[in-house]
Design a protein around this motif. Structure first.
Motif, PDB file in Angstrom:
ATOM      1  N   VAL A 114       0.849  -1.200   0.000  1.00 28.44           N
ATOM      2  CA  VAL A 114       0.000   0.000   0.000  1.00 28.44           C
ATOM      3  C   VAL A 114       0.879   1.242   0.000  1.00 28.44           C
ATOM      4  CG1 VAL A 114      -1.727   1.314   1.296  1.00 28.44           C
ATOM      5  CG2 VAL A 114      -1.948  -1.179   1.112  1.00 28.44           C
ATOM      6  N   ALA A 115       1.883   1.261   0.869  1.00 31.67           N
ATOM      7  CA  ALA A 115       2.786   2.412   0.964  1.00 31.67           C
ATOM      8  C   ALA A 115       3.493   2.661  -0.361  1.00 31.67           C
ATOM      9  CB  ALA A 115       3.805   2.193   2.083  1.00 31.67           C
ATOM     10  N   MET A 116       3.967   1.602  -0.982  1.00 32.78           N
ATOM     11  CA  MET A 116       4.683   1.742  -2.249  1.00 32.78           C
ATOM     12  C   MET A 116       3.760   2.291  -3.336  1.00 32.78           C
ATOM     13  SD  MET A 116       6.926  -1.055  -4.353  1.00 32.78           S
ATOM     14  CE  MET A 116       5.503  -2.017  -4.840  1.00 32.78           C
ATOM     15  N   ARG A 117       2.559   1.748  -3.444  1.00 33.72           N
ATOM     16  CA  ARG A 117       1.623   2.187  -4.489  1.00 33.72           C
ATOM     17  C   ARG A 117       1.181   3.633  -4.288  1.00 33.72           C
ATOM     18  NH1 ARG A 117      -1.712  -2.078  -7.258  1.00 33.72           N
ATOM     19  NH2 ARG A 117      -0.168  -3.697  -7.612  1.00 33.72           N
ATOM     20  N   LEU A 118       1.022   4.035  -3.036  1.00 36.85           N
ATOM     21  CA  LEU A 118       0.567   5.398  -2.768  1.00 36.85           C
ATOM     22  C   LEU A 118       1.717   6.396  -2.669  1.00 36.85           C
ATOM     23  CD1 LEU A 118      -2.266   4.768  -0.146  1.00 36.85           C
ATOM     24  CD2 LEU A 118      -2.517   5.343  -2.575  1.00 36.85           C
ATOM     25  N   GLY A 119       2.944   5.897  -2.566  1.00 36.59           N
ATOM     26  CA  GLY A 119       4.095   6.784  -2.443  1.00 36.59           C
ATOM     27  C   GLY A 119       4.148   7.486  -1.103  1.00 36.59           C
ATOM     28  N   VAL A 120       3.755   6.759  -0.047  1.00 39.79           N
ATOM     29  CA  VAL A 120       3.772   7.329   1.304  1.00 39.79           C
ATOM     30  C   VAL A 120       4.617   6.435   2.206  1.00 39.79           C
ATOM     31  CG1 VAL A 120       1.512   8.433   1.041  1.00 39.79           C
ATOM     32  CG2 VAL A 120       1.653   6.146   2.036  1.00 39.79           C
ATOM     33  N   ALA A 121       4.937   6.931   3.383  1.00 38.93           N
ATOM     34  CA  ALA A 121       5.737   6.173   4.342  1.00 38.93           C
ATOM     35  C   ALA A 121       4.904   5.056   4.972  1.00 38.93           C
ATOM     36  CB  ALA A 121       6.260   7.099   5.437  1.00 38.93           C
ATOM     37  N   ASN A 122       5.585   3.988   5.371  1.00 39.27           N
ATOM     38  CA  ASN A 122       4.898   2.886   6.055  1.00 39.27           C
ATOM     39  C   ASN A 122       4.159   3.379   7.296  1.00 39.27           C
ATOM     40  OD1 ASN A 122       5.493   0.729   4.330  1.00 39.27           O
ATOM     41  ND2 ASN A 122       7.482   0.389   5.286  1.00 39.27           N
ATOM     42  N   ALA A 123       4.740   4.330   8.009  1.00 40.82           N
ATOM     43  CA  ALA A 123       4.101   4.855   9.222  1.00 40.82           C
ATOM     44  C   ALA A 123       2.753   5.508   8.896  1.00 40.82           C
ATOM     45  CB  ALA A 123       5.017   5.855   9.921  1.00 40.82           C
ATOM     46  N   THR A 124       2.679   6.171   7.758  1.00 38.63           N
ATOM     47  CA  THR A 124       1.420   6.783   7.322  1.00 38.63           C
ATOM     48  C   THR A 124       0.370   5.713   7.079  1.00 38.63           C
ATOM     49  OG1 THR A 124       2.616   8.622   6.306  1.00 38.63           O
ATOM     50  CG2 THR A 124       0.356   8.238   5.544  1.00 38.63           C
TER      51      THR A 124
END
Length: 134
Positions: free
Chosen positions: A40-50
């Protein structure tokens, strides 16, 4: 009248993130058989913490279930939201393409419009598309 429009837009914005997440989780499950926070983080381009924070909110809202270091699962309500988002996206994107918008722009624009389009407008778009196909 104008305040009702602003209220609807604020309500649409408040559910937009949840809709994007459950749609993406559904897509990952369909594509890979599972959804993981790192995907999910990779696809959205956000940090794992987010992703972790957002998944907690989605879990509290009854849209997903998960255990630490395990796959993410959609609840019945989560699947319903994901399918509704997919339906809206498909209609909006097809409508934009029928208007002559390029494929890439239609895909990107539909991603935003799907969260704000009313059921009345979606029905009108679908009727337009049905007439165009005939």
């Amino acid at each position: 009248m104008r305040s009702a429009a602003f209220q609807r837009i604020r309500a649409d914005h408040s559910s937009e993130l949840a809709e994007d997440y459950v749609e993406l989780i559904a897509d990952l499950i369909d594509e890979k058989g599972e959804a993981r926070g790192s995907d999910v983080a990779m696809r959205l381009g956000v940090a794992n913490a987010t992703v972790v924070k957002t998944l907690k909110r989605l879990q509290d809202a009854g849209l997903v279930t998960q255990e630490p270091y395990r796959s993410i699962f959609l609840t019945g309500e989560g699947w319903k939201m994901a399918e509704d988002g997919r339906r809206k996206h498909k209609i909006v994107e097809a409508f934009l393409l029928a208007l002559g918008v390029s494929e890439e722009t239609a895909r990107i624009d539909a991603e935003g419009i799907e969260h704000h389009v009313s059921e009345e407008t979606l029905r009108a778009m679908a009727r337009f598309l049905a007439r165009k196909v005939m």
